[in-house]
Write an enzyme that holds these catalytic residues in place. Structure first.
Site, mmCIF file in Angstrom:
data_model
loop_
_atom_site.group_PDB
_atom_site.id
_atom_site.type_symbol
_atom_site.label_atom_id
_atom_site.label_comp_id
_atom_site.label_asym_id
_atom_site.label_seq_id
_atom_site.Cartn_x
_atom_site.Cartn_y
_atom_site.Cartn_z
ATOM 1 N N SER A 1 -9.165 0.313 -6.308
ATOM 2 C CA SER A 1 -9.979 1.359 -6.410
ATOM 3 C C SER A 1 -9.065 2.660 -7.384
ATOM 4 O O SER A 1 -7.486 2.462 -7.086
ATOM 5 C CB SER A 1 -10.015 2.216 -5.788
ATOM 6 O OG SER A 1 -10.630 3.389 -5.464
ATOM 7 N N TYR B 1 -7.685 6.356 2.921
ATOM 8 C CA TYR B 1 -7.694 5.128 2.490
ATOM 9 C C TYR B 1 -7.633 4.918 0.920
ATOM 10 O O TYR B 1 -7.243 3.561 0.949
ATOM 11 C CB TYR B 1 -9.685 6.106 1.330
ATOM 12 C CG TYR B 1 -10.276 4.846 0.352
ATOM 13 C CD1 TYR B 1 -11.099 3.819 0.962
ATOM 14 C CD2 TYR B 1 -9.998 4.866 -0.876
ATOM 15 C CE1 TYR B 1 -11.558 2.865 0.413
ATOM 16 C CE2 TYR B 1 -11.079 4.120 -1.287
ATOM 17 C CZ TYR B 1 -11.511 3.148 -0.962
ATOM 18 O OH TYR B 1 -11.939 2.670 -2.023
ATOM 19 N N GLU C 1 -8.798 5.593 -6.584
ATOM 20 C CA GLU C 1 -8.008 5.994 -5.638
ATOM 21 C C GLU C 1 -6.164 6.115 -6.180
ATOM 22 O O GLU C 1 -5.976 6.804 -5.021
ATOM 23 C CB GLU C 1 -9.132 6.347 -4.393
ATOM 24 C CG GLU C 1 -10.353 6.875 -4.725
ATOM 25 C CD GLU C 1 -9.863 8.346 -4.263
ATOM 26 O OE1 GLU C 1 -9.255 8.747 -3.248
ATOM 27 O OE2 GLU C 1 -10.667 8.474 -5.030
#
Ligand code: NAP
Ligand code: G4F
Length: 320
Positions: free
Chosen positions: A123, A147, A125
């Site tokens: 990801s 996460y 992220e």
């Protein structure tokens, strides 16, 4: 006929990937976790065409059995606790599933089906508090949530199994991708659904968090094709998948409300409870490598995406 095993098949990407692989004449087997109720609405239209097997990323035995019995040629590891705010409330579970779960799937493959090819859903992220703009495969990571940290672990364990055991393992570093099948808690779908509800007279305003955050938003249907392309190469490699265009949450509100003929300023309230403890302020990807080596480019623009999502939700709420 090739066989694909998809973890997370009940999610947004799982349903698009299953559809895509059926179109390529794959045998598609999806792994689902046991639940007291069935939540297969994203898969209903493929009933009878895909197979389902039970398993959970927190349970090694279930993954061993799934890989042993299914004998996949390709494994797509899409399962995760994928909602960023939940990762602060459930950091242990997020680490177990989104992080360590990747090792469990890789171990199941190493022991039972080492000739399979493996895709990890990494990801953007992971870039978090970005150290370079735009972000590419070589940009260092600085995750900003449990996460994001779990995804960094999943990314590196994928690289490590490739280098340690010579397995065909790829990590796709995907930027935000949305669709009418996106979960309702993510900002794009929350907004498209609320726009439709407001239009239908079912709600009066929408509570939002940080409107200044910027993301590189693409269409999930485009992005699952890149996952498949990575596993068709001669050598396993990692790729950024993105549109290269960044918009703010404010832009997203503007596009969504405009698609329904409304002005967002009339309906939006800021709720401090929706502001995150640590924010990823801005993301924009550079997918040059994916374009050059896979021949992948996104087809759906941000404006087309928001229009598609708002129209789909207005239809669902009976106002289109
Ligand atoms: P999603 O809609 O939230 O789907 C997540 C899937 O994981 C669901 O099928 C869920 O099953 C399953 N799952 C959760 N915990 C599990 C467990 N313990 N064992 C087995 N399955 C479990 O996510 P998505 O948007 O499709 O994203 C797919 C993957 O890409 C995720 O790994 C996500 O983190 C990653 N990713 C997404 C984006 C994006 O913008 N969408 C960007 C980059 C990376 P249930 O239906 O039972 O909950
Ligand atoms: O839609 P979001 O919740 O997505 P986020 O946090 O970027 O994560 C998504 O994309 C990642 C890829 O970069 C995936 F790995 C991850 O699994 C997930 O799919 O939030 C986007 C932005 C954030 O900056 C958030 O603070 O929107 C901002 N925001 C503002 N108001 C809101 C809201 N987000 C949500 N969910 N709800 C709001 O009311």
């Amino acid at each position: 006929m090739k066989t694909a095993l998809i973890t997370g098949i009940t999610g947004q990407d799982g349903s698009y990937l299953a559809e895509f692989l059926l179109g390529k004449d794959y045998r598609v087997v999806g792994m689902v976790r046991r639940s007291s109720v069935d939540r297969f609405e994203r898969l209903e239209h493929m009933e009878g065409k895909i197979e389902l097997i039970q398993g959970d990323l927190s349970d090694q035995t279930s993954l061993d059995i799934a890989v042993r019995d299914v004998k996949p040629d390709e494994i797509y590891n899409l399962a995760a606790q994928s909602f960023v705010p939940t990762s602060w409330n459930q950091p242990g579970l997020t680490g177990e599933v989104t992080g360590l779960g990747v090792t469990r799937v890789l171990e199941a493959m190493r022991k039972n089906r080492p000739q399979a090819r493996f895709y990890q859903a990494s990801s953007s992220e992971m870039f978090g508090k970005v150290l370079e703009t735009p972000q590419r495969e070589t940009t260092p990571f600085y995750p900003r949530s449990p996460y994001g940290i779990a995804k960094v672990y999943g990314h590196w364990i994928t690289v490590n199994y490739r280098e340690s055991y010579d397995l065909f393992c790829c990590s796709g570093i995907l930027f935000n991708h949305e669709s009418p099948r996106r979960g309702f808690e993510f900002v794009s779908r929350k907004v498209s659904d609320c726009v439709a509800r407001i239009k239908a007279g079912k709600m009066e305003h929408i509570n939002m968090g940080n409107l200044d955050a910027r993301r590189d938003w693409g269409f999930a249907g485009d992005y699952v094709e890149a996952m498949w392309m990575m596993l068709q190469q001669d050598e396993p490699r990692d790729f950024v998948v993105s549109t290269g265009v960044s918009h703010s949450v404010r832009d997203l509100l503007d596009a969504a409300f405009s698609a329904a003929g409304m002005k967002w300023e009339d309906y939006v309230r800021i709720d401090p409870k929706l502001i995150r403890p640590a924010e990823v302020d801005t993301l924009i990807g550079d997918a040059t490598k994916a374009e050059r080596e896979l021949g992948w480019t996104p087809k759906v623009s941000f404006e087309e995406l928001m229009e598609m999502m708002v129209q789909a939700d207005m239809k669902r709420h009976g106002v289109a």
